[in-house]
Write an enzyme that holds these catalytic residues in place. Structure first.
Site, PDB file in Angstrom:
ATOM      1  N   LEU B  41      -8.998  39.040  25.556  1.00  0.00           N
ATOM      2  CA  LEU B  41      -9.233  38.307  24.636  1.00  0.00           C
ATOM      3  C   LEU B  41     -10.374  39.882  23.340  1.00  0.00           C
ATOM      4  O   LEU B  41     -11.975  39.070  24.139  1.00  0.00           O
ATOM      5  CB  LEU B  41     -10.579  37.242  24.944  1.00  0.00           C
ATOM      6  CG  LEU B  41      -9.339  36.257  25.802  1.00  0.00           C
ATOM      7  CD1 LEU B  41     -11.053  34.853  25.566  1.00  0.00           C
ATOM      8  CD2 LEU B  41      -8.169  36.107  25.520  1.00  0.00           C
ATOM      9  N   ASP B  42      -9.696  40.622  23.269  1.00  0.00           N
ATOM     10  CA  ASP B  42     -10.609  41.563  22.716  1.00  0.00           C
ATOM     11  C   ASP B  42     -10.980  41.893  20.641  1.00  0.00           C
ATOM     12  O   ASP B  42      -9.975  41.327  20.534  1.00  0.00           O
ATOM     13  CB  ASP B  42      -9.847  42.869  22.888  1.00  0.00           C
ATOM     14  CG  ASP B  42     -10.934  44.280  23.034  1.00  0.00           C
ATOM     15  OD1 ASP B  42     -10.586  44.982  22.948  1.00  0.00           O
ATOM     16  OD2 ASP B  42     -12.822  44.134  22.788  1.00  0.00           O
ATOM     17  N   GLY B  43     -12.046  42.383  20.286  1.00  0.00           N
ATOM     18  CA  GLY B  43     -11.844  42.128  19.292  1.00  0.00           C
ATOM     19  C   GLY B  43     -12.969  40.357  18.690  1.00  0.00           C
ATOM     20  O   GLY B  43     -13.119  40.942  17.234  1.00  0.00           O
ATOM     21  N   THR B 215      -5.315  42.073  22.414  1.00  0.00           N
ATOM     22  CA  THR B 215      -5.476  42.048  21.042  1.00  0.00           C
ATOM     23  C   THR B 215      -6.592  43.748  20.857  1.00  0.00           C
ATOM     24  O   THR B 215      -7.045  44.638  21.685  1.00  0.00           O
ATOM     25  CB  THR B 215      -6.259  40.935  20.575  1.00  0.00           C
ATOM     26  OG1 THR B 215      -7.146  40.453  21.454  1.00  0.00           O
ATOM     27  CG2 THR B 215      -5.122  40.340  20.817  1.00  0.00           C
ATOM     28  N   SER B 216      -6.416  43.451  19.553  1.00  0.00           N
ATOM     29  CA  SER B 216      -7.207  44.557  18.921  1.00  0.00           C
ATOM     30  C   SER B 216      -6.836  46.226  18.732  1.00  0.00           C
ATOM     31  O   SER B 216      -6.992  47.197  18.956  1.00  0.00           O
ATOM     32  CB  SER B 216      -8.274  45.134  18.875  1.00  0.00           C
ATOM     33  OG  SER B 216      -9.247  43.569  19.398  1.00  0.00           O
TER      34      SER B 216
END
Lengths: 266, 276
Positions: B41-43, B215-216
């Site tokens: 869960l990046d960003g 993500t990101s």
């Protein structure tokens, strides 16, 4: 000459035969699925969806091929200056079947040497490259010796590993720690930390640097079991199949890496 | 009168979207569906900066995205979802930030495990993977309660990786193996096998993931599931975590379906080689 043509023809016919058999297998599986799910319409929709995806990737490949050509021909000026010192250790993961093509692997290593890389780790899950390591090192050294004085200095430190250097090494390290700390039941047992694990791996001969960048040559963007202990912050880039590797794509991937800034969790 | 008609329209629209989504999942299911999907869960903080919110709001929007994705995965037929919520490295952030995340986690866990909460509604079992000893007392107690309360659910398993890094997981697994073998206490030398190490991993509650989505646009694993992703498709969409949606899930599954025969073959090879 005629012999070579015949060999080429035979290889090509065999390739067609294997593709036809593959297609036949897939169609059989597909029919089974239709009869079991009973819905031809859904299956057709699914096929169409995948056809669209395949067309998309075909278009993307075309664009990438063109870009690689422009880069390797020197038309794109921003790719001329490459700060290769940022890539201290490079890992190359190869699909085992593709790794059987030793000449292609050698060509890749030549490109990496020309770009200025000194430390490369080659990985394939089944250990195919370990078998051809001696041949590769010999070829590289002979090329270095035959070339001019500048090329002579460009020696590659080559490390070749396979799946057994990953998970099995961790199990061996656990055994090492068991013998070291737990055999004498009376002694106080310390809490084992990550650094104990790293030391244990070093003691049994598996200490090796963590790669900054990993290039995957294969059909899937998957690291295929590369030693987990060394993958923590490695940038992973998928390059496509080995047989269609391009020098321009290699330059692009390395340049992209040198522009990335890492947070390391903070 | 107007309010009523507009709410009817909104409801109809919602049903239509839901119907289309279910239809899409029906014909995606013609091909193989991944059993286990993992997400980094990046960003969230970048999203907050982009929309000029504070970090706490960013994390809240991220949580909503997680619930949305969990619902989609449940409908699609995915059986296990793992999410990387907090790394051991993240403890090095500013104390206020760590505190924000911990408070939010506590609030969300307590909300989720209520009787009418989403977990019981969808039949989701929660597992926490990581070095829970590093968490503060209230968060650890809430996590243990969540695992207990949802243990009977069978539709979907949500594995929350908190205070987790792969290298810590491997070290802990080795430690547990050693303790196990030492406890057996016999004269003959007991050897630690690969299967023993795998059994003691935090992630032993789920099979290896087929897809890992970060993500990101970041292309590294950041010490997440390094051991378990030997045969996983790694996918890095450029979208920030709160922006992730159905289209990313569908694209990931389509890409997985294209390469599934190859991965299946590789997995069998791996299985045979570990047996030797």
């Amino acid at each position: 000459m005629l012999d070579m043509d015949f060999v080429h023809l035979a290889t090509f016919l065999r390739w067609i035969e294997s593709k036809a058999l593959d297609l036949g297998d897939r169609m059989q599986k597909g029919y089974k699925r239709i009869w079991s799910s009973g819905d031809l319409g859904l299956y057709l929709l699914w096929l169409i969806m995948h056809l669209i995806v395949s067309i998309w990737y075909f278009a993307v490949d075309l664009v990438n091929s063109l870009e690689s050509y422009l880069i390797s021909s020197g038309f794109m000026k921003q790719y001329k200056d490459l700060d290769i010192s940022k890539v201290r250790y490079l890992a190359v993961v190869l699909d085992s079947e593709e790794a059987l093509d030793t000449m292609k692997v050698l060509e890749l290593l030549r490109w990496l040497t020309v770009m200025g890389l000194r430390n490369v780790c080659l990985y394939d899950p089944e250990g195919v490259l370990k078998r051809s390591k001696d041949a590769l090192s010999l070829w590289l050294r002979s090329e270095g010796a035959n070339g001019d004085a500048l090329v002579k200095q460009k020696y590659l430190n080559l490390e070749v590993i396979s799946f057994t250097d990953g998970k099995h090494a961790v199990a061996k390290a656990a055994n090492f720690l068991l013998k070291k700390h737990y055999v004498n039941a009376d002694a106080e047992v310390p809490e084992l930390t990550e650094s104990d694990m790293a030391d244990a791996l070093a003691e049994i001969g598996y200490a090796a640097p963590e790669p900054d960048l990993m290039l995957i040559y294969g059909p899937v963007r998957c690291h295929l079991g590369f030693p987990a202990w060394r993958l923590r912050y490695t940038e992973i880039v998928h390059m496509g199949p080995l047989k269609s590797m391009k020098y321009g794509a290699l330059i692009k991937a390395i340049r992209r890496y040198t522009m990335v800034r890492q947070n390391y969790g903070t | 009168m107007e309010k009523q008609s507009s709410s009817v329209v909104v409801r109809l629209l919602g049903s239509l979207v839901g119907y289309m989504r279910r239809f899409l999942f029906r014909f995606l299911s013609v091909g193989p569906i991944p059993r286990h999907m993992a997400f980094i869960l990046d960003g969230n903080r970048r999203y907050a900066r982009k929309w000029k919110m504070d970090d706490r709001m960013g994390y809240k929007v991220g949580f909503l995205a997680l619930m949305r994705l969990m619902r989609c995965c449940h409908e699609l037929g995915v059986k296990y979802i793992t999410v990387y919520v907090f790394s051991i490295e993240n403890f090095k952030r500013r104390p206020e930030e760590v505190q924000t995340v911990m408070e939010l986690m506590l609030e969300k866990i307590e909300g989720l495990i209520k009787e009418e909460g989403i977990l019981n509604q969808y039949g989701v079992r929660v597992e926490f993977a990581g070095n829970l000893k590093l968490l503060s007392e209230p968060v650890r107690i809430a996590a243990e309660k969540a695992m207990r309360v949802t243990a009977h659910n069978k539709s979907l398993v949500l594995v929350v990786a908190v205070a987790y890094t792969s290298t810590d997981e491997m070290a802990q697994a080795a430690q547990e193996c050693c303790r196990d073998k030492a406890d057996r206490g016999s004269q003959q030398q007991q050897l630690v096998e690969l299967a023993d190490v795998e059994r003691h991993m935090y992630m032993a509650v789920a099979p290896d993931p087929e897809i890992l989505l970060r993500t990101s646009g970041e292309k590294r694993l950041s010490n997440f599931l390094l051991w378990q992703t030997s045969n996983s498709v790694l996918y890095s969409p450029a979208a920030l975590w709160p922006e992730v949606g159905l289209r990313h899930l569908v694209w990931a599954v389509l890409n997985f379906q294209r390469v599934q025969p190859y991965l299946h073959k590789r997995r069998n090879h791996l299985y045979l080689s570990t047996q030797q």
